[in-house]
Design a protein around this motif. Structure first.
Motif, PDB file in Angstrom:
ATOM      1  N   PRO A 128       0.816  -1.229   0.000  1.00  0.00           N
ATOM      2  CA  PRO A 128       0.000   0.000   0.000  1.00  0.00           C
ATOM      3  C   PRO A 128       0.845   1.272   0.000  1.00  0.00           C
ATOM      4  O   PRO A 128       0.468   2.284  -0.608  1.00  0.00           O
ATOM      5  CB  PRO A 128      -0.824  -0.135   1.277  1.00  0.00           C
ATOM      6  N   GLY A 129       1.986   1.250   0.677  1.00  0.00           N
ATOM      7  CA  GLY A 129       2.877   2.407   0.666  1.00  0.00           C
ATOM      8  C   GLY A 129       3.509   2.637  -0.688  1.00  0.00           C
ATOM      9  O   GLY A 129       3.721   3.795  -1.105  1.00  0.00           O
ATOM     10  N   ILE A 130       3.818   1.565  -1.394  1.00  0.00           N
ATOM     11  CA  ILE A 130       4.344   1.688  -2.759  1.00  0.00           C
ATOM     12  C   ILE A 130       3.319   2.362  -3.649  1.00  0.00           C
ATOM     13  O   ILE A 130       3.651   3.273  -4.424  1.00  0.00           O
ATOM     14  CB  ILE A 130       4.709   0.289  -3.307  1.00  0.00           C
ATOM     15  N   ARG A 131       2.080   1.949  -3.535  1.00  0.00           N
ATOM     16  CA  ARG A 131       1.019   2.536  -4.373  1.00  0.00           C
ATOM     17  C   ARG A 131       0.847   4.022  -4.050  1.00  0.00           C
ATOM     18  O   ARG A 131       0.712   4.850  -4.961  1.00  0.00           O
ATOM     19  CB  ARG A 131      -0.308   1.798  -4.139  1.00  0.00           C
ATOM     20  N   ARG A 132       0.865   4.390  -2.778  1.00  0.00           N
ATOM     21  CA  ARG A 132       0.704   5.808  -2.420  1.00  0.00           C
ATOM     22  C   ARG A 132       1.851   6.646  -2.967  1.00  0.00           C
ATOM     23  O   ARG A 132       1.628   7.752  -3.482  1.00  0.00           O
ATOM     24  CB  ARG A 132       0.613   5.963  -0.898  1.00  0.00           C
ATOM     25  N   LEU A 133       3.071   6.147  -2.864  1.00  0.00           N
ATOM     26  CA  LEU A 133       4.210   6.908  -3.349  1.00  0.00           C
ATOM     27  C   LEU A 133       4.164   7.052  -4.873  1.00  0.00           C
ATOM     28  O   LEU A 133       4.448   8.131  -5.409  1.00  0.00           O
ATOM     29  CB  LEU A 133       5.521   6.236  -2.914  1.00  0.00           C
ATOM     30  N   LEU A 134       3.800   5.990  -5.571  1.00  0.00           N
ATOM     31  CA  LEU A 134       3.695   6.092  -7.024  1.00  0.00           C
ATOM     32  C   LEU A 134       2.615   7.083  -7.444  1.00  0.00           C
ATOM     33  O   LEU A 134       2.800   7.851  -8.406  1.00  0.00           O
ATOM     34  CB  LEU A 134       3.418   4.716  -7.628  1.00  0.00           C
ATOM     35  N   GLU A 135       1.516   7.078  -6.753  1.00  0.00           N
ATOM     36  CA  GLU A 135       0.461   8.058  -7.059  1.00  0.00           C
ATOM     37  C   GLU A 135       0.976   9.482  -6.869  1.00  0.00           C
ATOM     38  O   GLU A 135       0.681  10.376  -7.666  1.00  0.00           O
ATOM     39  CB  GLU A 135      -0.763   7.796  -6.182  1.00  0.00           C
ATOM     40  N   TRP A 136       1.751   9.698  -5.810  1.00  0.00           N
ATOM     41  CA  TRP A 136       2.322  11.026  -5.587  1.00  0.00           C
ATOM     42  C   TRP A 136       3.293  11.395  -6.706  1.00  0.00           C
ATOM     43  O   TRP A 136       3.289  12.534  -7.195  1.00  0.00           O
ATOM     44  CB  TRP A 136       3.033  11.074  -4.235  1.00  0.00           C
ATOM     45  N   ILE A 137       4.119  10.438  -7.148  1.00  0.00           N
ATOM     46  CA  ILE A 137       5.082  10.719  -8.223  1.00  0.00           C
ATOM     47  C   ILE A 137       4.356  11.117  -9.497  1.00  0.00           C
ATOM     48  O   ILE A 137       4.680  12.136 -10.126  1.00  0.00           O
ATOM     49  CB  ILE A 137       5.982   9.489  -8.470  1.00  0.00           C
ATOM     50  N   PHE A 138       3.361  10.338  -9.903  1.00  0.00           N
ATOM     51  CA  PHE A 138       2.657  10.637 -11.160  1.00  0.00           C
ATOM     52  C   PHE A 138       1.904  11.958 -11.070  1.00  0.00           C
ATOM     53  O   PHE A 138       1.756  12.661 -12.074  1.00  0.00           O
ATOM     54  CB  PHE A 138       1.714   9.482 -11.516  1.00  0.00           C
ATOM     55  N   TYR A 139       1.451  12.311  -9.887  1.00  0.00           N
ATOM     56  CA  TYR A 139       0.771  13.601  -9.695  1.00  0.00           C
ATOM     57  C   TYR A 139       1.764  14.763  -9.746  1.00  0.00           C
ATOM     58  O   TYR A 139       1.429  15.855 -10.226  1.00  0.00           O
ATOM     59  CB  TYR A 139       0.044  13.602  -8.348  1.00  0.00           C
ATOM     60  N   SER A 140       3.009  14.536  -9.292  1.00  0.00           N
ATOM     61  CA  SER A 140       3.951  15.630  -9.060  1.00  0.00           C
ATOM     62  C   SER A 140       4.852  15.957 -10.238  1.00  0.00           C
ATOM     63  O   SER A 140       5.398  17.068 -10.311  1.00  0.00           O
ATOM     64  CB  SER A 140       4.836  15.302  -7.845  1.00  0.00           C
ATOM     65  N   VAL A 141       5.081  15.032 -11.156  1.00  0.00           N
ATOM     66  CA  VAL A 141       6.039  15.294 -12.232  1.00  0.00           C
ATOM     67  C   VAL A 141       5.469  16.295 -13.236  1.00  0.00           C
ATOM     68  O   VAL A 141       4.253  16.436 -13.391  1.00  0.00           O
ATOM     69  CB  VAL A 141       6.434  13.993 -12.954  1.00  0.00           C
ATOM     70  N   ASP A 142       6.378  16.998 -13.934  1.00  0.00           N
ATOM     71  CA  ASP A 142       5.955  17.950 -14.959  1.00  0.00           C
ATOM     72  C   ASP A 142       5.831  17.239 -16.302  1.00  0.00           C
ATOM     73  O   ASP A 142       5.909  16.012 -16.390  1.00  0.00           O
ATOM     74  CB  ASP A 142       6.915  19.141 -15.013  1.00  0.00           C
ATOM     75  N   ASP A 143       5.631  18.017 -17.389  1.00  0.00           N
ATOM     76  CA  ASP A 143       5.392  17.385 -18.686  1.00  0.00           C
ATOM     77  C   ASP A 143       6.634  16.706 -19.263  1.00  0.00           C
ATOM     78  O   ASP A 143       6.549  15.976 -20.251  1.00  0.00           O
ATOM     79  CB  ASP A 143       4.818  18.400 -19.685  1.00  0.00           C
ATOM     80  N   ARG A 144       7.804  16.930 -18.673  1.00  0.00           N
ATOM     81  CA  ARG A 144       9.017  16.207 -19.070  1.00  0.00           C
ATOM     82  C   ARG A 144       9.189  14.919 -18.253  1.00  0.00           C
ATOM     83  O   ARG A 144      10.102  14.135 -18.521  1.00  0.00           O
ATOM     84  CB  ARG A 144      10.256  17.072 -18.868  1.00  0.00           C
ATOM     85  N   GLY A 145       8.355  14.753 -17.248  1.00  0.00           N
ATOM     86  CA  GLY A 145       8.510  13.642 -16.331  1.00  0.00           C
ATOM     87  C   GLY A 145       9.425  13.970 -15.171  1.00  0.00           C
ATOM     88  O   GLY A 145       9.767  13.092 -14.371  1.00  0.00           O
ATOM     89  N   PHE A 146       9.824  15.228 -15.028  1.00  0.00           N
ATOM     90  CA  PHE A 146      10.793  15.630 -14.006  1.00  0.00           C
ATOM     91  C   PHE A 146      10.098  15.978 -12.691  1.00  0.00           C
ATOM     92  O   PHE A 146       8.960  16.456 -12.662  1.00  0.00           O
ATOM     93  CB  PHE A 146      11.600  16.839 -14.476  1.00  0.00           C
ATOM     94  N   LEU A 147      10.834  15.745 -11.620  1.00  0.00           N
ATOM     95  CA  LEU A 147      10.350  16.006 -10.272  1.00  0.00           C
ATOM     96  C   LEU A 147      11.087  17.198  -9.691  1.00  0.00           C
ATOM     97  O   LEU A 147      12.315  17.298  -9.812  1.00  0.00           O
ATOM     98  CB  LEU A 147      10.591  14.767  -9.398  1.00  0.00           C
ATOM     99  N   TYR A 148      10.350  18.073  -9.042  1.00  0.00           N
ATOM    100  CA  TYR A 148      10.930  19.294  -8.469  1.00  0.00           C
ATOM    101  C   TYR A 148      11.370  19.050  -7.030  1.00  0.00           C
ATOM    102  O   TYR A 148      10.631  18.483  -6.231  1.00  0.00           O
ATOM    103  CB  TYR A 148       9.897  20.425  -8.494  1.00  0.00           C
ATOM    104  N   ASN A 149      12.594  19.458  -6.738  1.00  0.00           N
ATOM    105  CA  ASN A 149      13.089  19.412  -5.363  1.00  0.00           C
ATOM    106  C   ASN A 149      12.780  20.726  -4.668  1.00  0.00           C
ATOM    107  O   ASN A 149      13.257  21.781  -5.094  1.00  0.00           O
ATOM    108  CB  ASN A 149      14.609  19.196  -5.346  1.00  0.00           C
ATOM    109  N   ASP A 150      12.033  20.673  -3.591  1.00  0.00           N
ATOM    110  CA  ASP A 150      11.692  21.903  -2.894  1.00  0.00           C
ATOM    111  C   ASP A 150      12.516  22.076  -1.623  1.00  0.00           C
ATOM    112  O   ASP A 150      12.201  22.910  -0.781  1.00  0.00           O
ATOM    113  CB  ASP A 150      10.197  21.958  -2.565  1.00  0.00           C
ATOM    114  N   LYS A 151      13.597  21.279  -1.488  1.00  0.00           N
ATOM    115  CA  LYS A 151      14.515  21.440  -0.366  1.00  0.00           C
ATOM    116  C   LYS A 151      15.884  21.841  -0.902  1.00  0.00           C
ATOM    117  O   LYS A 151      16.206  21.612  -2.059  1.00  0.00           O
ATOM    118  CB  LYS A 151      14.630  20.147   0.442  1.00  0.00           C
TER     119      LYS A 151
END
Length: 635
Positions: free
Chosen positions: A287-310
């Protein structure tokens, strides 16, 4: 295996104005006590002790008799870093003292103290002194031996370094004075069904599970000890800390939220399943894997990149769409794809594949410098946008983002621009005249208070063209994967061979690139916390895993060691042997090579299918002989 009481050796004594009698007696159970005494108002005698290597646990002193006053302990990992001091009142019953404070040290300096304003004789008759060991009682089921002792010693030191980072979770966190009462209660009371031990970054600092560190350490824990339960315990800890959005914290106790470290959890879960074959654990954590993947697909931009906010992960400020994070995201999604296929979720597996291929294309399009033949990256400083770090280049080559031609160019660039006699540095050129952004100054305030522009370069000195074995090991792996065996061996000898010849006997968090020494400078000068460099850091020990996986050449290719690949790279060695624990039993392999013959002798459980991938350079006109379970199977 080492557990229980750890004895100590006498190093030297300084009588000063006092008396020391029978200094060796307290080191043995069989003889009488050692006397330390001095007259109040004069200098106490001092005894220096050496545990022979880094040790962890609780200081233990057994007294025959004593006056009023205190025992004073000063200790550290090296003789130049005896920065830690504890003062303990003499025990009321004059029989036994057990200091409840967790310590990690090699050297111990013992003296007496008196706060009385009146003259009297302060003394202690010490029957026994040592450490009650706290580390995981590991059985060394795996191993590595060769015809050159240096490589055997490097493997042993790497395994021992990681063992000292396997500790009971209840002792977590060197900076517990910064925690809320709720967090302290969590550390004290957290339990899981797998083990009371978790994987720390280091046993002195930070005494905390960091998921980026856990990934590398766990690989060695599987290969050296077969201690799957400790890795499961640690991964379960992060699962319990996952928030409702699906984000896993970068650090388990302090709760630092790094989007890149969040991704290492996916990779670590897959590798735990690959080595252990424990599908029940995978189902538990799914279940934790599924939640994290959902967050990744929600968070990436149109290039598939993830933003670091730290502002940082393990290195310079990297806020934004930096390339190293996208490489880790690519690898995490590759692992997630395998996890989803294992759990029969083909739709999600395909989505992971499509996204990671898009990420791969865009990394190569946006971060490749064709003129230099290397990947560049972004850095979040007010006066600098791009630079050439080692991490994006190591990740791109190890994770298969770079093709063969680019891999060769990258590894040539790193060798020509970052190597020195002690390893490979973090960047190709030192960054000068550093200016922090206003956001990063705010983030640093939790450590330093107000941060001024003139403080910036000194705060970042540890990453400014220094040597961090964590990422050097990825470069070692990149060279092995590319078949550049000589370069892989040269890097191991330069970096880990250098540390091996110095105190405390374990592998360090980072190496001073100019001196090759363990630096006693504060990592972040002016910090409110104790952040001298760690002299025992698990992420530096994982080089021992690489020696089993690439020199001995044994890696699982199907979960639970249903199948392995044997592909040795002996380099400068001519005889290599070793073992690897599996759920089916221990695999043992010995390899001998001379000008005419290459012989592999394998002792392997019948449940394990074996594929051999012997390189052309290893064969090179030699006769190949393979024996499995005393039966010759190929000549």
């Amino acid at each position: 295996m080492r557990s229980g009481f750890i004895s100590v050796k006498f190093l030297k004594l300084e009588s000063n104005d006092g008396i020391v009698e029978n200094s060796q007696n307290m080191l043995s159970r069989e003889v009488d006590w050692t006397l330390l005494s001095f007259e109040n108002g004069t200098a106490s005698p001092t005894i220096w002790l050496d545990f022979g290597n880094k040790v962890t646990g609780f200081l233990y002193v057994e007294l025959e008799d004593s006056s009023s006053g205190s025992l004073v302990y000063e200790y550290g990992p090296t003789l130049d870093s005896m920065f830690y001091r504890k003062t303990m009142p003499m025990p009321a019953n004059n029989v036994l003292t057990l200091d409840g404070s967790f310590v990690a040290l090699r050297y111990l300096k013992l003296s007496l103290a008196s706060e009385s304003p009146f003259p009297y004789s302060c003394f202690a008759k010490i029957r026994r002194i040592g450490i009650r060991d706290s580390s995981y009682p590991a059985l060394y089921k795996g191993g590595f031996e060769s015809d050159v002792p240096l490589w055997n010693d490097i493997w042993q030191a790497g395994a021992y370094t990681v063992q000292l980072c396997m500790q009971p979770s209840e002792y977590s966190y060197a900076f517990d004075y910064t925690l809320t009462s709720e967090k302290k209660a969590f550390v004290r009371d957290w339990r899981n069904p797998y083990s009371k031990y978790v994987i720390w970054d280091g046993p002195r600092r930070d005494r905390e599970a960091w998921i980026g560190d856990v990934r590398t350490e766990a690989l060695l824990i599987y290969s050296a000890f077969g201690a799957y339960e400790v890795a499961k315990s640690t991964l379960a800890l992060f699962y319990d800390l996952q928030n409702t959005a699906g984000i896993v914290p970068g650090s388990a106790t302090s709760g630092q939220d790094f989007k890149e470290y969040n991704l290492w959890w996916l990779a670590s879960v897959w590798e735990c399943y690959l080595f252990s074959g424990d599908k029940a654990f995978l189902a538990y954590i799914y279940p934790g894997i599924r939640r994290l993947l959902e967050w990744i697909f929600y968070s990436v931009d149109d290039r598939g990149f993830l933003y670091n906010d730290k502002g940082w992960m393990w290195t310079f400020p990297r806020q934004g769409y930096n390339g190293a994070t996208q490489c880790v995201l690519y690898f995490a999604l590759e692992c997630a794809e395998k996890l989803e296929l294992t759990m029969d979720n083909t739709e999600s597996a395909e989505a992971c594949r499509v996204l990671r291929e898009e990420i791969k294309r865009n990394i190569n399009a946006e971060f490749w410098d064709e003129a230099k033949g290397v990947y560049f990256d972004t850095i979040h400083l007010a006066n600098l946008q791009t630079f050439v770090p080692s991490d994006i280049n190591c990740y791109a080559t190890v994770f298969g983002i770079a093709d063969t031609a680019r891999t060769e160019r990258v590894l040539d660039y790193l060798k020509n621009n970052m190597w020195n006699e002690f390893g490979s540095t973090t960047i190709d050129k030192k960054i000068r005249n550093v200016v922090f952004t206003p956001e990063h100054k705010k983030q640093l305030a939790m450590y330093f208070g107000e941060v001024k522009d003139e403080d910036a370069e000194s705060i970042l000195w540890t990453h400014n063209k220094q040597i961090w074995p964590f990422i050097v090991a990825y470069e070692v792996e990149a060279n092995f994967i590319a078949g550049r065996t000589e370069d892989a061996f040269a890097l191991i000898e330069a970096c880990w061979g250098n540390m091996l010849g110095q105190d405390p006997g374990t592998f360090w968090e980072f190496v001073d690139a100019e001196s090759g020494e363990f630096s006693t400078n504060i990592i972040m000068p002016g910090s409110r916390h104790d952040i001298m460099g760690s002299a025992c850091h698990g992420w530096s020990g994982w080089v021992a895993y690489l020696m089993q996986a690439y020199v001995l050449g044994i890696k699982p290719s199907k979960a639970g060691f249903a199948e392995i690949i044997i592909s040795p790279q002996l380099g400068v060695l001519r005889k290599v042997s070793g073992s690897l624990p599996t759920p089916h039993g221990i695999i043992k392999l010995s390899i001998e090579m001379d000008e005419a013959r290459l012989q592999l002798s394998l002792d392997c459980p019948d449940e394990v299918a074996v594929h051999y991938e012997i390189s052309a350079s290893m064969l090179s006109g030699r006769t190949l002989e393979i024996v499995r379970n005393k039966q010759r199977i190929i000549v």
